[in-house]
Enzyme design. Structure first.
Site, mmCIF file in Angstrom:
data_model
loop_
_atom_site.group_PDB
_atom_site.id
_atom_site.type_symbol
_atom_site.label_atom_id
_atom_site.label_comp_id
_atom_site.label_asym_id
_atom_site.label_seq_id
_atom_site.Cartn_x
_atom_site.Cartn_y
_atom_site.Cartn_z
ATOM 1 N N GLN A 10 1.609 6.757 -7.308
ATOM 2 C CA GLN A 10 0.402 7.423 -6.824
ATOM 3 C C GLN A 10 0.628 8.932 -6.870
ATOM 4 O O GLN A 10 1.542 9.453 -6.235
ATOM 5 C CB GLN A 10 0.058 7.002 -5.393
ATOM 6 C CG GLN A 10 -1.283 7.567 -4.919
ATOM 7 C CD GLN A 10 -1.568 7.297 -3.463
ATOM 8 O OE1 GLN A 10 -0.905 7.871 -2.583
ATOM 9 N NE2 GLN A 10 -2.538 6.437 -3.180
ATOM 10 N N GLY A 52 -0.162 -2.195 4.329
ATOM 11 C CA GLY A 52 0.872 -1.224 4.643
ATOM 12 C C GLY A 52 1.713 -1.643 5.833
ATOM 13 O O GLY A 52 2.857 -2.078 5.688
ATOM 14 N N SER A 90 0.823 -1.206 0.000
ATOM 15 C CA SER A 90 0.000 0.000 0.000
ATOM 16 C C SER A 90 0.859 1.260 0.000
ATOM 17 O O SER A 90 1.970 1.268 0.551
ATOM 18 C CB SER A 90 -0.892 -0.007 1.240
ATOM 19 O OG SER A 90 -1.948 0.902 1.117
ATOM 20 N N PRO A 91 0.373 2.345 -0.618
ATOM 21 C CA PRO A 91 1.106 3.612 -0.535
ATOM 22 C C PRO A 91 1.250 4.048 0.914
ATOM 23 O O PRO A 91 0.269 4.070 1.659
ATOM 24 C CB PRO A 91 0.218 4.586 -1.320
ATOM 25 C CG PRO A 91 -0.648 3.727 -2.184
ATOM 26 C CD PRO A 91 -0.859 2.458 -1.416
ATOM 27 N N TYR A 120 -7.288 14.901 0.742
ATOM 28 C CA TYR A 120 -6.392 15.726 -0.054
ATOM 29 C C TYR A 120 -7.198 16.424 -1.152
ATOM 30 O O TYR A 120 -8.431 16.295 -1.219
ATOM 31 C CB TYR A 120 -5.239 14.877 -0.580
ATOM 32 C CG TYR A 120 -4.410 14.288 0.546
ATOM 33 C CD1 TYR A 120 -3.827 15.115 1.509
ATOM 34 C CD2 TYR A 120 -4.237 12.905 0.691
ATOM 35 C CE1 TYR A 120 -3.093 14.590 2.562
ATOM 36 C CE2 TYR A 120 -3.507 12.366 1.741
ATOM 37 C CZ TYR A 120 -2.939 13.221 2.683
ATOM 38 O OH TYR A 120 -2.228 12.708 3.735
#
Length: 792
Positions: A490, A716, A412-413, A571
């Protein structure tokens, strides 16, 4: 001690008996408004764990219950003309009426005073003259309402109707019948509870209930059943009943209400069972939870000094157990509410899905209970994949758009906050390169920012200079040269959540100096301490869009295999989607379609310059975890919009949009949103769905993939704990089909940890034989020694 118990159901009676047994000097009085032989409901089910506690707490009650039990191990799933069976589960059920009789007799033997057909005195008056008042007065508890300010109850009405019935069709196992009707999918929950009868529950979504022509009469007298609906059910379920009778007992349509309370005691008044909490009947009966509460409360009173300490200890002991059960029950009831989205699944997948719906029973757990069942589902899943090799589901390859992934695991980012001037350095090479060497099919970068002012912190990476592009090329080349992993980029813009400190210096806190101006769709700060963002003009929106385009071109040159547009976590693009953060009155605000306009414009512009053979995905927040924000319904439509614009995958996260959010944390807590989007959007559009959020084990990944709740799983923290997480998952499952880096090959087998690692003595293995699945079914026969029933 003088103890008053309000409610003579199983929980109240069991507590009274245990308290009196532990200290005969206690004066215990139970008030029950019904007669001794009045009871509503049919059978109650117990787990082995609950029965173990009952056995040790009061052997007389347990022995009397055991003589009444119907026992079995199997779950049968009747679906689309097939029956699939999963064994090894272990159930025990009995008549609720007989259970009450056993508990009433035990209370009488011990000297507990039970006042039948008597309304309890006012609870406040009782608390003045009794040392302890136990409110076991059910889901509609008047005690809970009386002291609502202290208990702070939350009552959540759900979206299904159900009706509780009995039948003289004696089932031999737990039965799920899925009815495909013109009105929609309905489900029957059925199980035996004695030699002559079974519980028979029909449950269906509110919308299906209305379309089927059901209604809830308002003129039913107390205790009267809804005979019109029951006649219709007899016709509807005629094939299942096969000529057998259906009988009622205060049977009427009910909507399940989940009860939660912030506190369970007020002074010397304590809630027990359904008065304090409820859990959907598809996971654990209210009787089971109430009797477990009663056992814990009686023990705490015996062990602690004083009522106050006992009630605190009781709540501390039971609250986490109940919360865990409620989480599982919530997952189960939501699964049944949304059963219509699964009715296109193959019977093998559907059966696995329904058995693992609560997330308590998992792939590994089920394989231990019934390896033959899991092997059959594995074979079916393998037959659906290219090549057809049977392997753990997480290691089945996957095609994401035109991109071939070796397995279903995604790193995961994760923001590392370790860049200098937006340039990824040696840290990022080691971080991402190490995860690629660890065996994952896809490794994602952190959110790479499209401009200096689009960074979250000064330590965030970017892709808006040549130095940054060259540095990323170095990382990409390493991943491609040293592993089978693919690497995804990403792209995002921090929006109103920018200009903050590094995570370990104060997450989401503004910089102590050198802040840059932040922007957003509207002038709404993330929190009281954050900057108020500048509302972007239409011209500025166009400029931001071009920043994304320029970064995408740089990502193409750097060699990334995939591009993900970050439209989640509050964001910039995410803040356009949410009505909590977008209050614009122009074409970019207002309706859901208008709030989608700018994120879709950015997606389209990036898709135009991103190579057609390389896929694009989108990460969304499927819920804002806050009233008035995005929820599951709107998330489905957001996913649909991106799918129609050409997204190859939807990465389904949640929250982080507003600082006031109240997320429902728990294991795999975000996966129900991925599940819904996959089954409503992913299958229709051929779009992959990525599940994220507290997925911590390979068992979770296998379970989610095999049940069809996601196509890929992004993890993550597990990869921070163990960079070789995927390789180790393969080793622990005995799967040798992953490619270990040549330099790591010697570590592909776990080292011995002690002398117990050796094989068992050969003769012992011969005597034990191969493990088998318990497939006992309920076959009532006469037992001349006890006059009760046995199983075989």
């Amino acid at each position: 001690m003088r103890i008053a118990v309000l409610g003579g159901g199983p929980g109240g009676l069991y507590f009274a008996a245990l308290a009196k047994q532990l200290d005969p000097a206690h004066e215990v009085t139970v008030w029950e408004r019904n007669a001794p032989d009045d009871t509503f409901g049919f059978g109650v089910v117990f787990s082995d764990e609950t029965l173990g506690g009952i056995e040790h707490a009061d052997t007389e009650i347990f022995q009397a219950m055991r003589r009444e039990f119907a026992r079995w191990d199997d779950i049968d799933v009747h679906y689309r003309g097939t029956v699939l069976t999963s064994g090894g589960h272990g159930f025990a059920a009995m008549s609720r009426k007989r259970l009450l009789g056993i508990l009433q007799q035990r209370c009488a033997d011990l000297g507990v005073r039970v006042e039948f057909r008597t309304e309890a005195p006012d609870v406040a008056s009782l608390s003045d003259v009794y040392d302890l008042v136990v409110a076991a007065d059910g889901v509609n508890s008047t005690t809970r309402a009386r002291f609502a300010e202290t208990f702070a109850p939350s009552l959540e009405a759900r979206r299904c109707k159900y009706i509780w019935l009995g039948t003289d069709l004696v089932f031999d196992a737990f039965k799920f019948f899925v009815l495909d009707t013109p009105a929609g999918a309905m489900q029957i929950h059925g199980y035996p509870y004695g030699r002559e009868a079974s519980t028979f529950i029909l449950e269906l979504h509110d919308d299906v209930w209305r379309r089927a022509g059901f209604s809830a009469p308002e003129d039913l007298a107390p205790g009267e059943s809804d005979e019109r609906s029951i006649d219709l059910i007899r016709e509807l379920c005629a094939e299942v009943l096969d000529g057998h009778k259906v009988f009622a007992n205060n049977s009427r349509w009910t909507g399940f209400t989940t009860v939660r309370c912030a506190r369970w005691h007020h002074g010397n008044v304590v809630l027990l069972g359904d008065a304090a909490h409820t859990a959907h009947f598809s996971i654990g009966s209210g009787t089971k939870l109430a009797m477990e509460d009663a056992l814990a409360l009686a023990a705490c009173l015996h062990e602690q000094r004083g009522v106050s300490g006992a009630l605190t200890a009781y709540e501390q002991e039971r609250r986490p157990v109940v919360a865990s059960t409620q989480r599982a029950a919530q997952a189960s009831l939501e699964w049944f509410e949304n059963i219509g989205q699964y009715t296109g699944q193959d019977p093998h997948q559907f059966a696995f899905n329904i058995v693992t719906r609560s997330r308590r029973v998992t792939y590994d757990n089920l394989r231990m209970r019934d390896p033959e069942f899991v092997a059959g589902v594995d074979r079916w899943f393998a037959s659906e994949q290219e090549g057809g090799e049977v392997r753990p589901p997480m290691f089945q390859p996957f095609r994401l758009g035109g991109l071939e992934l070796a397995n279903r695991v995604v790193v995961s980012p994760m923001d590392m906050y370790s860049a200098r001037d937006g340039v990824p350095g040696d840290f990022h090479l080691v971080h991402l390169g190490g995860k690629a060497l660890g065996g994952a099919g896809l490794v994602m970068t952190e959110m790479v920012c499209v401009s200096p002012e689009g960074r979250i912190t000064p330590g965030c990476t970017g892709l808006y200079t040549e130095d940054q592009e060259h540095a990323w090329r170095r990382v990409v080349d390493f991943v491609h040269g040293q592993s089978d992993a693919k690497i995804g980029l990403q792209l995002g813009h921090s929006g109103r959540k920018g200009s903050t400190r590094l995570m370990w210096e104060g997450i989401d806190q503004p910089l102590p100096g050198g802040n840059w101006e932040v922007c957003g769709p509207s002038a709404i700060p993330y929190s009281a301490v954050n900057q108020t963002p500048r509302e972007l003009t239409v011209a500025e929106l166009a400029a931001v869009r071009e920043q994304f385009v320029a970064a995408a071109r740089a990502g193409t040159r750097a060699g990334f295999d995939l591009l993900e547009l970050h439209c989640a976590h509050g964001y910039l693009l995410s803040s356009f989607l949410s009505p909590l953060t977008n209050h614009r009155t122009d074409v970019y605000g207002g309706s859901p379609a208008a709030r989608l306009r700018f994120p879709l414009e950015v997606f389209d512009a990036v898709r135009e310059v991103w190579p057609v053979e390389r896929p694009m995905t989108v990460r969304i927040s499927a819920t804002d975890w806050y009233d008035g924000g995005i929820g599951a319904e709107e998330a489905v439509e957001i996913a649909r919009a991106f799918a129609e614009h050409g997204a190859a995958g939807i990465d389904v996260s949640t929250g982080q949009v507003v600082s006031e959010e109240a997320p429902a944390f728990g294991r795999s807590y975000q996966t129900p949103y991925a599940d819904r989007i996959r089954n409503e959007i992913g299958r229709e559009y051929g779009v992959a769905v990525i599940a994220v959020g507290a997925i911590s084990s390979y068992d979770d990944v296998n379970s989610l993939i095999l049940a069809g709740r996601a196509d890929l799983c992004a993890l993550g923290r597990p990869h921070l704990y163990d960079p070789q997480w995927t390789l180790h998952a393969a080793a622990e499952q005995g799967y040798a089909g992953v490619r270990w880096p040549k330099a790591y090959a010697a570590g592909s087998r776990a080292p011995q940890s002690g002398r117990t690692d050796g094989p068992r003595p050969r003769l012992e293995l011969i005597r034990r034989g191969a493990p088998t699945t318990a497939h006992a079914r309920w076959r009532p026969v006469s037992d001349p020694t006890s006059g009760a029933s046995a199983r075989r």
